[in-house]
Design an enzyme around this catalytic site. Structure first.
Site, PDB file in Angstrom:
ATOM      1  N   ASP A   1       0.680  -1.101   0.112  1.00 46.15           N
ATOM      2  CA  ASP A   1      -0.405  -0.127   0.173  1.00 46.15           C
ATOM      3  C   ASP A   1       0.847   1.054  -0.111  1.00 46.15           C
ATOM      4  O   ASP A   1       1.945   0.859   0.673  1.00 46.15           O
ATOM      5  CB  ASP A   1      -1.097  -0.368   1.547  1.00 46.15           C
TER       6      ASP A   1
ATOM      7  N   ARG B   1      -5.105  11.912   0.032  1.00 43.65           N
ATOM      8  CA  ARG B   1      -5.509  12.272  -1.674  1.00 43.65           C
ATOM      9  C   ARG B   1      -6.482  13.077  -1.437  1.00 43.65           C
ATOM     10  O   ARG B   1      -7.577  12.454  -1.129  1.00 43.65           O
ATOM     11  CB  ARG B   1      -5.715  10.794  -1.955  1.00 43.65           C
TER      12      ARG B   1
ATOM     13  N   ARG C   1       1.975  -2.786  -9.600  1.00 44.07           N
ATOM     14  CA  ARG C   1       1.032  -4.062 -10.042  1.00 44.07           C
ATOM     15  C   ARG C   1       1.430  -5.052 -10.969  1.00 44.07           C
ATOM     16  O   ARG C   1       1.122  -5.337 -11.515  1.00 44.07           O
ATOM     17  CB  ARG C   1      -0.227  -3.606 -10.842  1.00 44.07           C
TER      18      ARG C   1
HETATM   19  S1  SF4 Z   1      -4.722   6.593   2.827  1.00 45.99           S
HETATM   20 FE1  SF4 Z   1      -7.048   6.199   2.817  1.00 45.99          FE
HETATM   21  S2  SF4 Z   1      -7.375   4.465   1.626  1.00 45.99           S
HETATM   22 FE2  SF4 Z   1      -4.794   4.677   1.860  1.00 45.99          FE
HETATM   23  S3  SF4 Z   1      -4.641   3.058   3.581  1.00 45.99           S
HETATM   24 FE3  SF4 Z   1      -5.211   5.107   4.203  1.00 45.99          FE
HETATM   25  S4  SF4 Z   1      -7.223   4.914   4.827  1.00 45.99           S
HETATM   26 FE4  SF4 Z   1      -7.070   3.858   3.488  1.00 45.99          FE
END
Ligand code: SF4
Length: 756
Positions: free
Chosen positions: A162, A450, A647
């Site tokens: 992530d 974001r 990806r």
């Molecule tokens: S940025 Fe938003 S979507 Fe990404 S891990 Fe954090 S809370 Fe979740």
């Protein structure tokens, strides 16, 4: 509270770090930054005899941990199962946070999401249980907050599937967001490759006060560096201003480093980190870190003369820093709060604030919530009625439980706020916002990270602004963007003019953190007998079959699948959006193979000539026909093919659909490596003009594979439909080991062979 961290692993890192850092200092012959200390002490090979070239050297590392969120973990773990290992090689965790839809409130939303995603959650729980992976159930919290509270440690190196994995830099880690394939490698015990980053030093002087918070530091930095300015860099924060920021505040700053493209960001170990470790029941880690403290920050000279040791230096005086509001549509459009109202007017952005949303992995610490609550409390204290809708997303069950106990959630609810599940929710578009489908122009303000168009509610006309939770709360009370909480008055229910006081907060709960059920599932000690749950008729999950090994001969008679023209990113190769639902089902998601790529012949997307039927076909359908013919196909591409995200689907799909080789003018390196890992041929034209020789009806041979060796070109022969032939050399970058991947059919097949 459950102690889930791996103290033995952390101690082992600290045992080897001093010697490795001393050696690196000797090799480099100069003082070291913290980033260098961590990187050089996590090399997979022995120390080189000279410094790596920043921005140029590709280096193999051994990270200490892996973290995966539920959406990306699916394919990563399906692949890991292929490695034939009984257990993951490094401590790893899975966090169920991205699949939870925010609609009405925490309890109902969580229940519905558990029902809707049951098969995925059951799979993740069982596969984690089997392979020794810590599993955080839906509702336990957002990956990065949970990692900060439980696993991050100063001086460590972590990868996570992530992009906001970088949040753990707040606890002094080099923590980097990667694709699933990288996570699989590390979990399977393979090294992980990174281009040695350049370094930006960010010197913080002064001290935060009043309405200004840690979020404003990164909002300011984003304004300076822009969304691309951090690409290829690690940002290292230091200075007396850094020492005064709470550990969770440091996490916020590092979290949003992803918005400027930075590889990661981090702070050196300090008192605030030690306090946070102790406050989150990790005194043992703090003690171990204290014992090697000088190794967990830069050498003093690197911070007194940063210009000599960093590629770029930025200085920010926190005492002069104003709160910022960034956006709309991009996180680097930074406006100080004092200028915000006029900028909103000048640009014609919708002045009415429809919704204020606080929380997320970026900003839901106890400090954040207590500061926001101190503003929210003033709504009732001063007879103000909040004008905007307001939501709160706690980052973890531990924070949620504690702030509920301490009365903060009640304050938000009194203001009209809705508490959502401890999950990503609106931050990732998992927000069933009423009327979003009308696509009306409107403004929202969040404490997330974001704010690209459509990110939160799918409406391209929603103007998303990003600020600190306390600023979002003040604006939600005011209900308008035409406001500055530092100077402006509001009119209350009695018609009196009132002003909001500065936020007040505390870093730690006076009674300590508490939680009844953190939502953690410890894996089985011996997972041999654990069955992984995958419904054979599921359309979201599918167990993988190993790809076939190379048959030992040259590849002949392959069909040209598509000659892609111009930009062909991983998104063109494997589109996101609705397809993400199938990311755990290779066969279903492969129906999006290359549907975004522009065909050189006809300049359309997803329309190619099927050489067998002589009809125009979609790319996936043509690929299937070629695969089933037994000959397979070849994809031809332009420059920087496969740029974008890491990806792994973009490499797995063509392999699954019978593509045997990808021949391009140049590759984006991560995608090229991903293709190699899946056992495909990733080739480049020795002479780029040969791209022009590829014709729509070509059958393609690849020759020389029996002598496939590093640095040795292969030969491509084009058999044109008119009977003529073209032959030319193509290059590759396979090393000995990668050639073994090709021969075995994939990197995972090779690991499995070695395992048995
Ligand atoms: S940025 Fe938003 S979507 Fe990404 S891990 Fe954090 S809370 Fe979740």
């Amino acid at each position: 509270m459950t102690k889930v961290f791996d103290l033995d692993m952390i101690k082992a890192v600290y045992d080897r770090m001093p010697k490795l850092v001393d050696n690196a200092r000797h090799v480099l012959g100069r003082p070291l930054t913290l980033t260098e200390k961590i990187l050089y002490s996590h090399l997979s090979d022995s120390l080189p005899d000279r410094a790596f070239e920043r921005g140029n050297s590709y280096v193999d590392f051994n990270p200490d941990r892996v973290a995966m969120q539920d959406a990306t973990a699916q394919m990563a773990l399906l692949q890991f199962m292929q490695a034939g290992k009984p257990k993951v090689a490094v401590p790893s965790t899975v966090h169920c946070d991205h699949l939870i839809l925010a609609k009405t409130g925490a309890v109902e939303d969580l229940k519905n999401s558990k029902d809707q995603n049951k098969e995925v959650f059951d799979f993740l729980a069982s596969v984690s249980n089997k392979y020794g992976i810590g599993f955080w159930k839906p509702g336990a919290g957002i990956i990065h907050q949970v990692v900060l509270e439980n696993y991050a440690f100063p001086g460590g190196m972590m990868i996570g599937t992530d992009s906001h994995t970088v949040n753990a830099g707040g606890l002094g880690m080099v923590a980097i967001g990667v694709g699933g394939a990288d996570a699989v490698d590390v979990m399977a015990g393979m090294p992980w490759e990174l281009k040695f980053p350049k370094l930006i030093g960010v010197k913080l002087t002064g001290k935060l006060s009043g309405w200004t918070s840690a979020k404003d530091v990164i909002l300011k930095v984003a304004g300076i560096l822009t969304v691309k300015g951090g690409t290829g860099y690690i940002l290292e924060y230091f200075g007396e201003g850094a020492d005064s920021i709470s550990c969770t505040g440091k996490g916020t700053i590092c979290n949003m480093g992803a918005e400027i493209g930075a590889t990661t960001s981090l702070f050196g170990y300090d008192t605030k980190m030690a306090e946070y470790l102790r406050g989150t029941s990790r005194a043992e880690v703090a003690m171990a870190a204290d014992a090697i403290k000088p190794f967990l920050t830069a050498d003093p000279e690197a911070y007194t003369h940063p210009e000599k040791y960093f590629d770029q230096v930025i200085e920010i005086n926190l005492s002069e820093l104003e709160p910022h509001i960034n956006g709309p549509f991009t996180p680097d459009l930074a406006t100080p709060v004092s200028k915000f109202a006029s900028v909103v007017k000048e640009n014609g952005w919708p002045e009415k604030l429809e919704v204020g949303l606080i929380g997320s992995c970026t900003n839901s610490s106890y400090e954040d919530i207590s500061r926001a609550a101190s503003v929210a409390r003033q709504a009732s204290d001063k007879n103000l009625k909040a004008k905007s809708e307001y939501t709160v997303t706690p980052g973890s069950e531990m924070v949620r439980y504690t702030v509920e106990r301490d009365g903060f959630l009640k304050i938000f609810e009194d203001m009209g706020g809705v508490v959502l599940a401890n999950a990503c929710g609106p931050c990732i578009g998992q927000w069933a916002r009423h009327n979003a489908d009308k696509q009306e122009k409107n403004s929202i303000m969040t404490s997330f990270n974001r704010n690209f168009a459509k990110r939160n509610d799918g409406n391209p006309n929603t103007h998303g602004f990003v600020a600190s939770p306390e600023i979002v709360t003040a604006f939600a009370i005011a209900g308008t963007l035409n406001f500055n909480p530092m100077t402006d008055h509001l009119t209350n229910e009695q018609g009196e003019k009132v002003k909001l006081d500065e936020p007040q907060g505390v870093e730690f709960p006076p009674q300590g953190f508490a939680v009844e059920d953190a939502g953690y599932q410890e894996p089985a000690v011996d997972g041999a007998g654990v069955e992984v749950k995958v419904d054979p008729v599921s359309n979201r999950l599918q167990l993988l079959e190993p790809f076939k090994p190379w048959d030992g001969s040259d590849m002949k008679g392959m069909y040209l699948l598509i000659k892609a023209k111009g930009k062909c990113t991983t998104d063109h190769i494997s589109m996101a959006g609705p397809w993400l639902r199938y990311r755990g089902h290779l066969e279903n998601i492969s129906q999006n193979l290359l549907i975004g790529a522009v065909n050189y012949f006809g300049e359309k997307t997803n329309a190619v000539k099927n050489q067998i039927t002589a009809q125009v076909d979609t790319v996936p359908d043509a690929a299937k026909v070629y695969r089933d013919s037994g000959y397979g196909s070849v994809v031809v591409g332009d420059e920087n093919y496969g740029e974008g995200s890491s990806r792994e689907h973009a490499a797995m799909e063509p392999r699954f659909m019978g593509v045997k080789a990808v021949l391009v003018k140049s590759f984006a390196r991560i995608h090229e490596t991903n293709l190699k890992k899946q056992g495909m041929l990733a080739l480049t034209f020795a002479n780029k003009d040969d791209y022009n020789k590829i014709l729509e009806d070509d059958r393609i041979d690849i020759l020389g594979l029996k002598h496939f060796a590093p640095g040795m070109p292969l030969i491509v022969r084009l058999n044109h439909s008119n009977g003529s032939v073209d032959e030319f050399e193509v290059h590759h970058t396979y090393n000995e080991n990668q050639i073994k991947w090709f021969k075995a059919g994939s990197a995972l097949n090779l690991i499995k062979q070695l395992e048995n």
